[in-house]
Every structure is written in structure tokens, then in C-alpha cells.
Scaffold this motif. Sequence first.
Motif, mmCIF file in Angstrom:
data_model
loop_
_atom_site.group_PDB
_atom_site.id
_atom_site.type_symbol
_atom_site.label_atom_id
_atom_site.label_comp_id
_atom_site.label_asym_id
_atom_site.label_seq_id
_atom_site.Cartn_x
_atom_site.Cartn_y
_atom_site.Cartn_z
ATOM 1 N N GLY A 266 -28.097 -5.314 -9.476
ATOM 2 C CA GLY A 266 -27.899 -6.691 -9.901
ATOM 3 C C GLY A 266 -28.914 -7.176 -10.913
ATOM 4 N N LYS A 267 -29.813 -6.289 -11.341
ATOM 5 C CA LYS A 267 -30.879 -6.677 -12.273
ATOM 6 C C LYS A 267 -30.888 -5.788 -13.507
ATOM 7 N N SER A 268 -31.253 -4.528 -13.322
ATOM 8 C CA SER A 268 -31.437 -3.679 -14.496
ATOM 9 C C SER A 268 -31.110 -2.212 -14.272
ATOM 10 N N ILE A 269 -30.555 -1.871 -13.117
ATOM 11 C CA ILE A 269 -30.266 -0.471 -12.817
ATOM 12 C C ILE A 269 -28.792 -0.305 -12.469
ATOM 13 N N LEU A 270 -28.180 0.751 -13.008
ATOM 14 C CA LEU A 270 -26.829 1.149 -12.635
ATOM 15 C C LEU A 270 -26.891 2.471 -11.882
ATOM 16 N N TYR A 271 -26.025 2.606 -10.885
ATOM 17 C CA TYR A 271 -25.871 3.862 -10.152
ATOM 18 C C TYR A 271 -24.499 4.415 -10.512
ATOM 19 N N VAL A 272 -24.487 5.574 -11.184
ATOM 20 C CA VAL A 272 -23.254 6.122 -11.757
ATOM 21 C C VAL A 272 -22.863 7.394 -11.019
ATOM 22 N N PRO A 273 -21.795 7.365 -10.202
ATOM 23 C CA PRO A 273 -21.315 8.593 -9.573
ATOM 24 C C PRO A 273 -20.680 9.502 -10.625
ATOM 25 N N LEU A 274 -21.117 10.734 -10.656
ATOM 26 C CA LEU A 274 -20.549 11.738 -11.553
ATOM 27 C C LEU A 274 -19.735 12.680 -10.680
ATOM 28 N N MET A 275 -18.498 12.278 -10.482
ATOM 29 C CA MET A 275 -17.656 12.875 -9.448
ATOM 30 C C MET A 275 -17.451 14.372 -9.643
ATOM 31 N N ASN A 276 -17.267 14.805 -10.874
ATOM 32 C CA ASN A 276 -16.986 16.206 -11.133
ATOM 33 C C ASN A 276 -18.229 17.079 -11.093
ATOM 34 N N ASP A 277 -19.413 16.468 -11.114
ATOM 35 C CA ASP A 277 -20.674 17.212 -11.078
ATOM 36 C C ASP A 277 -21.322 17.214 -9.700
ATOM 37 N N GLY A 278 -20.823 16.392 -8.777
ATOM 38 C CA GLY A 278 -21.466 16.269 -7.477
ATOM 39 C C GLY A 278 -22.803 15.573 -7.558
ATOM 40 N N GLU A 279 -22.932 14.608 -8.484
ATOM 41 C CA GLU A 279 -24.206 13.953 -8.719
ATOM 42 C C GLU A 279 -24.037 12.420 -8.788
ATOM 43 N N VAL A 280 -25.138 11.723 -8.588
ATOM 44 C CA VAL A 280 -25.235 10.301 -8.877
ATOM 45 C C VAL A 280 -26.441 10.105 -9.785
ATOM 46 N N ALA A 281 -26.233 9.422 -10.918
ATOM 47 C CA ALA A 281 -27.314 9.152 -11.856
ATOM 48 C C ALA A 281 -27.718 7.689 -11.776
ATOM 49 N N ALA A 282 -29.023 7.449 -11.804
ATOM 50 C CA ALA A 282 -29.554 6.082 -11.892
ATOM 51 C C ALA A 282 -29.973 5.831 -13.333
ATOM 52 N N LEU A 283 -29.464 4.759 -13.907
ATOM 53 C CA LEU A 283 -29.696 4.459 -15.318
ATOM 54 C C LEU A 283 -30.393 3.115 -15.449
ATOM 55 N N LYS A 284 -31.531 3.109 -16.130
ATOM 56 C CA LYS A 284 -32.264 1.875 -16.408
ATOM 57 C C LYS A 284 -31.711 1.253 -17.674
ATOM 58 N N LEU A 285 -31.277 -0.012 -17.581
ATOM 59 C CA LEU A 285 -30.659 -0.683 -18.717
ATOM 60 C C LEU A 285 -31.719 -1.262 -19.642
ATOM 61 N N ASP A 286 -31.367 -1.399 -20.919
ATOM 62 C CA ASP A 286 -32.267 -2.006 -21.905
ATOM 63 C C ASP A 286 -32.484 -3.471 -21.575
#
Length: 286
Positions: A266-286
Motif C-alpha cells: 500500500g506504499k511502495s512495494i509490489l509483490y509479483v507472483p511469477l507463476m511459470n517460474d515458481g517465484e514471487v518477486a518484490a519490487l520497490k517502486l520509484d
Amino acid sequence: MKRLIISALVATIGIAAAPAVQAGELWRATGLEQPESALLDAPNNRIIVSNIVGNPGDADGNGYLSVLSLDGKIVTQHWTDGMDAPKGLAISGGKLYVADITKVRVVDLASGRLINSIVVPNAVFLNDMTSDQAGRVYVSDMLADTIYRIDGDRPELFVRDAMLASPNGVFADGGRLIVASWGKGIKPDFSTAEPGGLLAIDLASKVVSPLPGAQRFADLDGVVAIGGTIYATAYMTGTLYRYKAGGAPEAVAHFKPGSADIGTDGKSILYVPLMNDGEVAALKLD
């Protein structure tokens, strides 16, 4: 149509080269199994992830939920078992709601115990979930141009409208529900005759309104809003888009195909499920 789409979704797994680390990427959690949704449970300092584990439309009993720490470590791989193909997640009233094909599973948030399964009449392919300020829960039915509302564990039809064009992502944003549309005329390869876009539904009047400048640009999956900015993923290309009212959607990150139902702090981070890779990436927004 349902079988066609599910088969095409499964066929997309592993079709591209390994992705580069994104600018602003904080971490990647690995070792998951077709993670479809990642939801921050802020009071408990954790991220809950749904794992499909197989065909996204099969009631095979393989699906489960995992728990990640805020730095991307797997705390509990199998936190809640006994699901089929769990996808979208929402929290309300000490309970976690999970979209699972034609049911909404209800999990005790404290223990991870599955406590109820709500059958949604006439549901075809339940997908993303969200909760509003009043604690009501919403779930999209991607293959029925429909959104249901659950109030007190009772499902009801909220909106059914062809304008929704295969609604996938949903996110409650004040007095409106933001919807990410996959698009119209889904083909065997899961592309569309007409790509989707962003819409809003007024929670009081139930009026559906396309968001200006954000129509027919991508086959959208997950969606969240942070302040006046909307972020949405395009599953087929792995693109993360950013949209602000009065502007046009802008690509801000690129992953492999398979970026699904994103979460946020809700502030500056997104959690992106990468379904085909079996991963979740955390992305810091500008």
C-alpha cells in the motif's frame, strides 16, 4: 471454452528465457509451485501465497497456501492444504478468503486451518479477490463476465456485464472496485481478439465505467492501486503497467510470461507472483 482456456494457460509454462533482475527488485522467493497470488498480511508481518500445482481448472486437491517472510524467505511451504487450484486472496474479519475454481475457501488467519468452503452458484472460473472498507469480499469470475460479493460468508451476484470482458484482477479502492480485464474473444493460445483494459465499478450504484485512456491495451491479470496510481500485470507478456488518471498505461517492468495477481504494502512495494517460474518477486517502486 473453459477447457480450451485452461489448457492454453498450462501450455504457457516455461516458454521464455530466464528473466533479468528488475530495476528496484528487492528479492525473489523461489521453490513455490505455480504461485498465482501474493497478499500482504501486514499485522502478522508475512506474505501469503496461493500455489495452484497443476491445471488451474482441475479440482485435483493439489493446491495449497504458503507463507513468506517480508524478506522473501519461505516460512511455511504448506501452510494450508486441501485446496484444488487456489488463486486470488482477500482478508476480512480475521479470515482469509481464497478463490478456488467454483468455491471460495475460508481459512482461519491465525492458524491457517481451512474452516469453510463457500459454493458460488453458477460460478465458472473464480479468479482474483479483494475486500472493501466494510469488510465485504469480492471475487471475479473470469469466464462469466461476472463479479460476486460475499457478505457474512453469503455469496451474491454483484455485477454481470459484458463490458467487464473476462474480468481477472479486482481491487477495492475507496468507493470503487478497480477491475483488470483480460479481453474479449479468447483464442486457443490465450491471446484475445480484443485485449483488455482497466475499468471501475461504483460500489454503491454498481455502474461499470472504463477508465479513460486505459482500454484495449493488454490482456490484464492482477491489479492494485497505491494512492492515485494503478498497477496491473499482463500475464501473457509478463509486463507490469502503471496508469494514472488523465494519462496512458506505461510499461514499468518486464518479467517472463506468467506475472499474475499482484499484492502490495500500500506504499511502495509490489509483490509479483511469477507463476511459470515458481517465484514471487518484490519490487520497490520509484
